[in-house]
Design a protein around this motif. Structure first.
Motif, mmCIF file in Angstrom:
data_model
loop_
_atom_site.group_PDB
_atom_site.id
_atom_site.type_symbol
_atom_site.label_atom_id
_atom_site.label_comp_id
_atom_site.label_asym_id
_atom_site.label_seq_id
_atom_site.Cartn_x
_atom_site.Cartn_y
_atom_site.Cartn_z
ATOM 1 N N PHE A 73 0.823 -1.332 0.107
ATOM 2 C CA PHE A 73 -0.116 0.196 -0.368
ATOM 3 C C PHE A 73 1.057 1.482 -0.089
ATOM 4 N N MET A 74 1.075 2.074 -1.108
ATOM 5 C CA MET A 74 1.805 3.389 -0.651
ATOM 6 C C MET A 74 0.893 4.243 -0.844
ATOM 7 N N PHE A 75 1.523 5.143 0.034
ATOM 8 C CA PHE A 75 1.107 6.854 0.801
ATOM 9 C C PHE A 75 2.003 7.740 0.559
ATOM 10 N N ASP A 76 1.576 8.768 0.358
ATOM 11 C CA ASP A 76 2.240 9.946 -0.098
ATOM 12 C C ASP A 76 3.092 10.743 1.288
ATOM 13 N N PRO A 77 4.160 10.857 2.009
ATOM 14 C CA PRO A 77 4.910 11.052 3.361
ATOM 15 C C PRO A 77 4.507 12.498 3.651
ATOM 16 N N ALA A 78 4.081 13.836 2.849
ATOM 17 C CA ALA A 78 3.526 14.528 3.288
ATOM 18 C C ALA A 78 2.431 14.460 4.061
ATOM 19 N N ASN A 79 1.396 13.185 4.011
ATOM 20 C CA ASN A 79 -0.284 14.157 4.864
ATOM 21 C C ASN A 79 -0.980 12.171 4.395
ATOM 22 N N ASP A 80 0.217 11.379 4.683
ATOM 23 C CA ASP A 80 -0.303 9.431 4.739
ATOM 24 C C ASP A 80 -1.732 9.727 3.225
ATOM 25 N N ALA A 81 -1.703 10.382 1.997
ATOM 26 C CA ALA A 81 -2.895 9.995 1.686
ATOM 27 C C ALA A 81 -1.983 8.684 0.827
ATOM 28 N N TYR A 82 -3.466 8.051 0.055
ATOM 29 C CA TYR A 82 -3.227 6.509 -0.403
ATOM 30 C C TYR A 82 -3.106 7.068 -1.830
ATOM 31 N N LEU A 83 -2.014 5.961 -2.083
ATOM 32 C CA LEU A 83 -2.034 6.490 -3.909
ATOM 33 C C LEU A 83 -2.155 5.601 -4.805
ATOM 34 N N GLY A 84 -1.871 3.916 -3.908
ATOM 35 C CA GLY A 84 -2.203 2.684 -4.521
ATOM 36 C C GLY A 84 -1.466 1.886 -4.145
ATOM 37 N N ARG A 85 -1.843 0.568 -4.652
ATOM 38 C CA ARG A 85 -0.813 -0.606 -4.379
ATOM 39 C C ARG A 85 0.495 -0.464 -6.040
ATOM 40 N N LEU A 86 1.234 -1.011 -5.076
ATOM 41 C CA LEU A 86 2.199 -1.370 -6.047
ATOM 42 C C LEU A 86 2.292 -2.374 -6.665
ATOM 43 N N CYS A 87 1.791 -3.086 -7.788
ATOM 44 C CA CYS A 87 1.403 -3.918 -9.040
ATOM 45 C C CYS A 87 2.178 -4.658 -8.766
#
Length: 194
Positions: free
Chosen positions: A117-131
């Motif tokens: 599970f990928m997240f933005d380090p600035a705000n913990d926003a969910y970015l998607g999953r590593l395929c």
């Protein structure tokens, strides 16, 4: 059901969690070389002390016998500031798992058992999953989800909305943080009493 069979199943489930934890360490070590990676944490059942439940296994379910929870995959949270090298990050995890297995490390986890599970380090926003596929797009049904592959190797899971508590285990299961380095081994995460 014989007590020995129950004990054997419980032992297997504890070993399975341990193997996922070894894999978490192996993958984290491989990813520490990527400057765009800010942090890595274990989330999901691998991060927690296991609990007893009636499992999906038919023999145990039929007789309503509780055993330790089954860890089916390794959920990792990955805080990443750039998604330009997701293919390389994916390949490095695969390579590290393969090398660990070949060297005799106590893990037999294969890449499709990773759920990143990928997240933005600035705000913990969910970015998607590593395929987990080796090319993007792969031409599989998963690739047909709208938005999947808009950023190469960023998998969009149809209908997935992260639970509010998805990152809760990350507080105590952070393995690596850029600037601080390796914080702990996944093997040091809470376990069940012997």
């Amino acid at each position: 059901m014989r007590r020995a069979k129950i004990e054997e199943q419980n032992k297997y489930l504890l070993i399975q969690q341990r193997r996922f934890r070894v894999a978490a360490d192996v993958v984290t070590d491989a990813w520490m070389a990527f400057p765009e990676i800010h942090a890595v944490a274990v989330i999901g059942s691998v991060a927690k002390a296991l609990w007893k439940e009636i499992p999906r296994f038919s023999d145990f379910r039929r007789e309503r016998i509780e055993v330790w929870h089954e860890c089916r995959d390794l959920d990792l949270a990955l805080w990443i500031e750039s998604q330009q090298r997701l293919r390389e990050i994916h390949r490095e995890a695969n390579r590290a798992l393969s090398k660990a297995f070949e060297s005799g490390a106590d893990t037999s986890v294969v890449p499709h058992q990773l759920d990143i599970f990928m997240f933005d380090p600035a705000n913990d926003a969910y970015l998607g999953r590593l395929c987990s596929f080796n090319q993007c797009p792969k031409g599989k049904r998963d690739c047909l989800v709208p938005g999947c592959g808009a950023i190469a190797f960023n998998k969009v899971v149809d209908g997935f909305v992260p639970r509010a508590d998805l990152l809760a285990p990350a507080q105590h299961a952070m393995l690596y943080r850029r600037g601080a380095g390796r914080l702990r081994s996944a093997l040091d995460l809470p376990g069940v009493e012997a």
